[in-house]
Every structure is written in C-alpha cells, then in structure tokens.
Design a protein around this motif. Structure first.
Motif, mmCIF file in Angstrom:
data_model
loop_
_atom_site.group_PDB
_atom_site.id
_atom_site.type_symbol
_atom_site.label_atom_id
_atom_site.label_comp_id
_atom_site.label_asym_id
_atom_site.label_seq_id
_atom_site.Cartn_x
_atom_site.Cartn_y
_atom_site.Cartn_z
ATOM 1 N N SER A 126 0.852 -1.190 0.000
ATOM 2 C CA SER A 126 0.000 0.000 0.000
ATOM 3 C C SER A 126 0.890 1.242 0.000
ATOM 4 O O SER A 126 2.085 1.172 0.333
ATOM 5 N N ASP A 175 -10.291 9.536 -8.517
ATOM 6 C CA ASP A 175 -9.729 8.198 -8.725
ATOM 7 C C ASP A 175 -8.589 8.234 -9.746
ATOM 8 O O ASP A 175 -7.596 7.515 -9.608
ATOM 9 N N THR A 222 -9.910 -0.479 -6.318
ATOM 10 C CA THR A 222 -8.773 -0.217 -5.419
ATOM 11 C C THR A 222 -7.547 -0.936 -5.956
ATOM 12 O O THR A 222 -7.652 -1.818 -6.828
HETATM 13 N N1 UDP Z 1 -7.670 3.683 -7.878
HETATM 14 C C1 UDP Z 1 -8.623 3.547 -8.880
HETATM 15 N N2 UDP Z 1 -8.687 2.379 -9.582
HETATM 16 C C2 UDP Z 1 -7.870 1.325 -9.322
HETATM 17 C C3 UDP Z 1 -6.929 1.445 -8.282
HETATM 18 C C4 UDP Z 1 -6.854 2.640 -7.588
HETATM 19 O O1 UDP Z 1 -9.389 4.482 -9.149
HETATM 20 O O2 UDP Z 1 -7.973 0.290 -10.006
HETATM 21 C C5 UDP Z 1 -7.541 4.988 -7.189
HETATM 22 C C6 UDP Z 1 -8.505 5.150 -6.033
HETATM 23 O O3 UDP Z 1 -8.885 6.518 -5.960
HETATM 24 C C7 UDP Z 1 -7.630 4.792 -4.846
HETATM 25 C C8 UDP Z 1 -6.294 5.367 -5.246
HETATM 26 O O4 UDP Z 1 -6.226 5.107 -6.656
HETATM 27 O O5 UDP Z 1 -8.088 5.355 -3.632
HETATM 28 C C9 UDP Z 1 -5.095 4.793 -4.565
HETATM 29 O O6 UDP Z 1 -5.216 3.400 -4.464
HETATM 30 P P1 UDP Z 1 -5.479 2.659 -3.064
HETATM 31 O O7 UDP Z 1 -6.414 3.481 -2.229
HETATM 32 O O8 UDP Z 1 -5.902 1.264 -3.360
HETATM 33 O O9 UDP Z 1 -4.013 2.693 -2.432
HETATM 34 P P2 UDP Z 1 -3.461 2.054 -1.083
HETATM 35 O O10 UDP Z 1 -4.559 2.107 -0.048
HETATM 36 O O11 UDP Z 1 -3.083 0.650 -1.391
HETATM 37 O O12 UDP Z 1 -2.283 2.897 -0.758
#
Ligand code: UDP
Length: 248
Positions: free
Chosen positions: A17, A77, A144
C-alpha cells in the motif's frame, strides 16, 4: 555456499500500500522503507523467485477522500491512480539501486515514463528475473489497488498473493485498539467476507476466491518475513478455500 532453504513459491505478487511506503512519515515515500524493501526483494530474486509488485497510492491521493472534499469521484480516482505511478517510480529506483532490473507497467497509458501493461510482456519480464511493478491499479475508477493486485496475481498465474500490512496478519478486531483481538492463522475467503474482516475490499477477496488465488497477509515491518513466507513458513494469516485447517 548458502545454507538457506529453497523457496516453495515460484512466482509471487506482493501488494504494497502507499502507507507501507510512508514508514513513520505522514506523507510521501520513506527512503529507509523502500531501501529495506528493495533488499528483501533482492533476496527473493536471488533465490529464483519471480516477483511482481502492485503498489498503492493512498500515501498521496485517494479518490474517495478527494470526493469527500467535493471533487468529482472519477477525477479523484484518476489522481489516485496517477499517485500509484509516482510510488512505482520511487520503488523502481530503490530496487535498481540494489542491482536488480525493474520494469514499471501502467494500466493507464503513460508510456514516456513507463511501459504499458501487456500481460504477455509482464510474464516475459518475470521469466527473465526482472521485478515488475504494476502501476495505475486496474486503470478504472471505483476500484482499489487491492483489487488490481488480485487481478494481476490471477492474470500472471502467481502461486501466491501477499498483502503487506502494519500488523502480523488478520485479527478478529483492530489489534491497535482492542487488546483482546485474536490473530487468525488461517481463514477461508468466505469467512473474511462474512465476518467483514478489514483486510481487503470485497471485490478483491471475491476475485481471489473465485479464481483460487491463495492470499497471505503479513507484517511488512518484520525483516525477513517475506523470505520466510516463500520458503513455506506459516507467517501471518493464510486465506484460501481449505476449510479443514480452519481457525476462523
Ligand atoms: N484507484 C482507482 N482504480 C484502481 C486502483 C486505484 O481508481 O484500479 C484509485 C482510487 O482513488 C484509490 C487510489 O487510486 O483510492 C489509490 O489506491 P489505493 O487506495 O488502493 O491505495 P493504497 O490504499 O493501497 O495505498
């Protein structure tokens, strides 16, 4: 000659993450953390394990958080997905610095800074011993990077998906807040879903369940655990379809 055991996993996908890259800071990427991670990944590559990474972006932007401040969700996003590309480039640099070859592959076309995601090319890189970092999540809003990790793990035929967290597995409650929280050594996908255990979103778990992708949740801050896991140690919590070793 190395006295180390032989890995039982041939190809893994590790989900990191954005928070995992932050270390103690409250924003951005910690040089100490990425350097340590790079050394641990090198240990796997040296042992002959093919390593793919999916990196998050929550240390920079999350679409949902931006939408909460009034921004259009899809734009938020997209910013989140681009944030994962920034993290991927930082990680690529750290891993190259310890002597490995790395390819960043993005689900959004941005091919002046990294490659486009093409499944067959990704597999070819892995076969050649290159670390592959999958960036930009699935390329679609409303998903995500956990779902992206499940998707890519299945696509590349990984034999294990690893989810790095700040605690050493899946607990019955948040162990940071509840001293009576119990750690599970094994759960089925349906137990994770039914008990609403906060490990990954349901889409990500269901993708693993429906495609039989085993998932192990472990503590990224414990040095050496990554190697112990690929060597077959029962570290953290394993999630799969096997109900016989159930402790959920
Ligand atoms: N996101 C998205 N589509 C995806 C993956 C990620 O729109 O297939 C966007 C979404 O806004 C997300 C952000 O990218 O909140 C960052 O990813 P994530 O929150 O999964 O990150 P982590 O919590 O793993 O740091």
């Amino acid at each position: 000659m190395s006295k180390k055991t032989q890995p039982i996993n041939r190809r893994i996908l590790l989900k990191l993450s954005g928070e995992a890259l932050m270390g103690q800071a409250d924003y951005g990427i910690s040089a100490d953390v990425v350097t340590r991670l790079a050394a641990e990944i090198r240990d796997l590559i040296d042992a002959g394990v093919q390593v793919a990474l999916v990196v998050g972006g929550g240390n920079i932007f999350r679409g949902m958080g931006l939408a909460g401040h009034g921004m259009d969700r899809v734009t938020g996003d997209q910013m989140g997905m681009l944030a994962t590309v920034i993290n991927a480039l930082g990680l690529q640099d750290a891993i190259e610095n310890v002597g490995m070859t790395v390819r960043v592959m993005s689900a959004i076309r941005i091919n002046q800074v990294c490659e486009d995601y093409i499944r067959r090319r990704a597999i070819r890189h892995l076969e050649k011993g290159r670390v592959v970092i999958f960036a930009a999540g699935t390329g679609n809003p409303f998903f995500t990077t956990d779902s992206a990790a499940s998707l890519r793990a299945i696509e590349i035929n990984a034999d294990l998906m690893l989810k790095a967290t700040k605690v050493d597995g899946i607990y019955s409650a948040d162990p940071m807040r509840d001293a009576s929280a119990k750690r599970y050594t094994h759960l089925t996908y349906d137990e994770v879903i039914d008990q609403r255990l906060a490990v990954m979103d349901t889409t990500a778990i269901v993708l693993c369940r429906d495609n039989g992708m085993p998932l192990r949740v472990f503590d990224i801050n414990r040095s050496g655990d990554l190697r112990r896991i690929v060597d077959g140690a029962d570290v953290g919590t394993l999630v799969d379809n096997n109900m016989t070793r159930n402790d959920g």
